[in-house]
Motif scaffolding. Structure first.
Motif, PDB file in Angstrom:
ATOM      1  N   VAL A 241      -9.625   0.487   7.276  1.00 34.42           N
ATOM      2  CA  VAL A 241      -7.791  -0.045   7.129  1.00 34.42           C
ATOM      3  C   VAL A 241      -8.367  -0.551   5.600  1.00 34.42           C
ATOM      4  CG1 VAL A 241      -6.260  -1.845   7.310  1.00 34.42           C
ATOM      5  CG2 VAL A 241      -7.135  -0.306   8.831  1.00 34.42           C
ATOM      6  N   LEU A 242      -8.794  -0.899   4.899  1.00 29.99           N
ATOM      7  CA  LEU A 242      -9.070  -1.902   3.671  1.00 29.99           C
ATOM      8  C   LEU A 242      -9.411  -0.007   2.844  1.00 29.99           C
ATOM      9  CD1 LEU A 242     -11.610  -4.641   3.629  1.00 29.99           C
ATOM     10  CD2 LEU A 242      -8.854  -4.790   3.451  1.00 29.99           C
ATOM     11  N   LYS A 243     -10.008   0.641   2.947  1.00 31.58           N
ATOM     12  CA  LYS A 243     -10.067   1.918   2.595  1.00 31.58           C
ATOM     13  C   LYS A 243      -9.225   2.819   2.264  1.00 31.58           C
ATOM     14  CE  LYS A 243     -13.253   5.974   2.577  1.00 31.58           C
ATOM     15  NZ  LYS A 243     -13.929   6.739   2.898  1.00 31.58           N
ATOM     16  N   LYS A 244      -8.341   2.824   3.578  1.00 23.68           N
ATOM     17  CA  LYS A 244      -6.711   3.683   3.593  1.00 23.68           C
ATOM     18  C   LYS A 244      -6.383   2.870   2.627  1.00 23.68           C
ATOM     19  CE  LYS A 244      -3.392   5.680   6.396  1.00 23.68           C
ATOM     20  NZ  LYS A 244      -2.113   4.402   5.717  1.00 23.68           N
ATOM     21  N   ALA A 245      -5.953   1.937   3.435  1.00 19.32           N
ATOM     22  CA  ALA A 245      -5.017   0.864   1.644  1.00 19.32           C
ATOM     23  C   ALA A 245      -4.828   0.670   0.538  1.00 19.32           C
ATOM     24  CB  ALA A 245      -5.304  -0.893   1.870  1.00 19.32           C
ATOM     25  N   LYS A 246      -6.236   1.418  -0.014  1.00 21.01           N
ATOM     26  CA  LYS A 246      -7.015   1.528  -1.336  1.00 21.01           C
ATOM     27  C   LYS A 246      -7.373   2.855  -1.896  1.00 21.01           C
ATOM     28  CE  LYS A 246     -10.296  -2.206  -1.829  1.00 21.01           C
ATOM     29  NZ  LYS A 246     -12.220  -2.791  -1.381  1.00 21.01           N
ATOM     30  N   SER A 247      -6.160   3.813  -0.633  1.00 17.04           N
ATOM     31  CA  SER A 247      -6.234   5.327  -1.090  1.00 17.04           C
ATOM     32  C   SER A 247      -4.589   5.726  -1.351  1.00 17.04           C
ATOM     33  CB  SER A 247      -7.267   6.174  -0.383  1.00 17.04           C
ATOM     34  OG  SER A 247      -6.445   6.138   0.664  1.00 17.04           O
ATOM     35  N   SER A 250      -1.529   1.037  -0.653  1.00 20.21           N
ATOM     36  CA  SER A 250      -1.084  -0.234  -0.310  1.00 20.21           C
ATOM     37  C   SER A 250      -1.966  -1.585  -1.013  1.00 20.21           C
ATOM     38  CB  SER A 250      -1.286  -0.125   1.277  1.00 20.21           C
ATOM     39  OG  SER A 250      -0.410   0.682   1.723  1.00 20.21           O
ATOM     40  N   TYR A 251      -2.341  -1.490  -0.959  1.00 17.75           N
ATOM     41  CA  TYR A 251      -3.706  -2.277  -1.702  1.00 17.75           C
ATOM     42  C   TYR A 251      -3.465  -2.501  -3.086  1.00 17.75           C
ATOM     43  CZ  TYR A 251      -7.554  -5.024  -2.650  1.00 17.75           C
ATOM     44  OH  TYR A 251      -8.613  -6.638  -3.800  1.00 17.75           O
ATOM     45  N   ILE A 254       0.086  -4.700  -2.730  1.00 18.58           N
ATOM     46  CA  ILE A 254      -0.205  -5.991  -1.975  1.00 18.58           C
ATOM     47  C   ILE A 254       0.091  -6.862  -2.885  1.00 18.58           C
ATOM     48  CG2 ILE A 254      -1.789  -7.712  -0.704  1.00 18.58           C
ATOM     49  CD1 ILE A 254      -0.913  -5.090   1.664  1.00 18.58           C
ATOM     50  N   TYR A 255      -1.703  -6.980  -3.794  1.00 24.38           N
ATOM     51  CA  TYR A 255      -2.199  -7.625  -4.916  1.00 24.38           C
ATOM     52  C   TYR A 255      -1.436  -7.321  -6.261  1.00 24.38           C
ATOM     53  CZ  TYR A 255      -5.882  -8.382  -8.183  1.00 24.38           C
ATOM     54  OH  TYR A 255      -7.092  -9.475  -9.329  1.00 24.38           O
ATOM     55  N   LYS A 256      -0.195  -6.410  -6.455  1.00 25.05           N
ATOM     56  CA  LYS A 256       1.194  -6.589  -7.502  1.00 25.05           C
ATOM     57  C   LYS A 256       2.124  -7.808  -7.041  1.00 25.05           C
ATOM     58  CE  LYS A 256       3.919  -5.146 -11.174  1.00 25.05           C
ATOM     59  NZ  LYS A 256       4.104  -3.430 -11.620  1.00 25.05           N
ATOM     60  N   LYS A 257       2.252  -8.068  -6.123  1.00 27.05           N
ATOM     61  CA  LYS A 257       2.499  -8.521  -5.495  1.00 27.05           C
ATOM     62  C   LYS A 257       2.304 -10.234  -5.478  1.00 27.05           C
ATOM     63  CE  LYS A 257       4.593 -10.040  -0.748  1.00 27.05           C
ATOM     64  NZ  LYS A 257       4.832  -9.443   0.650  1.00 27.05           N
TER      65      LYS A 257
END
Length: 265
Positions: A241-247, A250-251, A254-257
């Motif tokens: 899920v983390l890998k997909k979010a970074k690609s 989504s990551y 969320i980080y900018k939020k």
């Protein structure tokens, strides 16, 4: 957040009742999406220790934050809901909360360390951190050694505490149970400075302009999501899920939020 000595992990069989204090926690043996076993069917239980803004903090009666949003992605992929379990950080970092099946995973702004890696398993790193100093504005403190003869506050069971003890010769160290108490102590003048991870301190000064992050130390820390030792299926799911979010962006969203900018590469 971070480490001290680790307690040995006690092996526990599936679906066994373990007493913790006056209560008991039991894995119901139900399988989530993809055949993953969860502590409670239909729920992904996350152990954390509040407050630790912007990673996890209670606002308007709901726990929100960077870590919360990331784990929501995991829960969504599993087809379940995330449930936050607020618990002392010591129980998380020693692996005790996994032993008694209090939660499925721990997302608590937690640095991956050798000691912790012996009592739990970690996901791939998802956030880079370093230690920093917080003071009232106007105090010329650039390193821990500048506080000789003065008071430095740190949070219990954290890597900030370890750093303070290693570099604080002649400094009066004051331990606090959680981040909120530490920040209040700095703002009120109970201590001359506080040490903790840079992410939470930089977030704090945005809302408290009478305080300042006066120094950051290159401790090269990385946060990971913890799971019970042997729960390889959940660890692999989190990594996917983390890998997909970074690609898929989504990551970064969320980080900018939560941090107002995109992560540095």
């Amino acid at each position: 957040m971070s480490a001290r000595s680790a307690l040995p992990v006690i092996a526990v069989a599936t679906a066994v009742v373990v007493l913790a204090g006056c209560s008991s926690t039991k894995s119901d043996g139900k399988k989530g999406s993809g055949g993953l076993e969860l502590v409670s069917s239909g729920t992904l239980k996350t152990c954390t220790h509040l407050p630790y803004a912007p990673f996890q903090v209670k606002k308007d009666g709901k726990v929100v934050g960077f870590d919360v949003d990331l784990v929501d992605l995991v829960a969504k992929d599993l087809g379940v809901k995330q449930e936050i379990v607020n618990t002392p950080f010591e129980g998380i970092e020693t692996g005790q909360d996994f032993t008694i099946r209090k939660c499925d995973l721990a997302a608590a702004g937690m640095t991956i360390t050798d000691a912790r890696d012996k009592v739990m398993e970690f996901s791939d790193p998802y956030f880079n951190a370093t230690q920093a100093l917080l003071t009232k504005k106007g105090k010329p403190v650039k390193k821990v050694e500048d506080l000789k003869g003065k008071k430095l506050g740190y949070q219990k069971a954290t890597t900030g505490g370890i750093y303070a003890k290693e570099h604080g010769k002649g400094v009066e160290l004051v331990e606090f149970e959680d981040l909120g108490l530490l920040l209040t102590a700095v703002k009120s003048g109970q201590v001359d400075a506080g040490i903790n991870d840079n992410g939470v301190l930089l977030d704090y000064v945005k809302q408290n302009p009478d305080t300042k992050v006066t120094a950051e130390f290159n401790t090269g820390e990385h946060y990971g999501i913890g799971v019970r030792t042997g729960n390889d299926a959940l660890r692999k799911k989190i990594n996917a899920v983390l890998k997909k979010a970074k690609s898929d962006g989504s990551y970064d969203r969320i980080y900018k939020k939560w941090f107002g900018t995109t992560p540095q590469s």
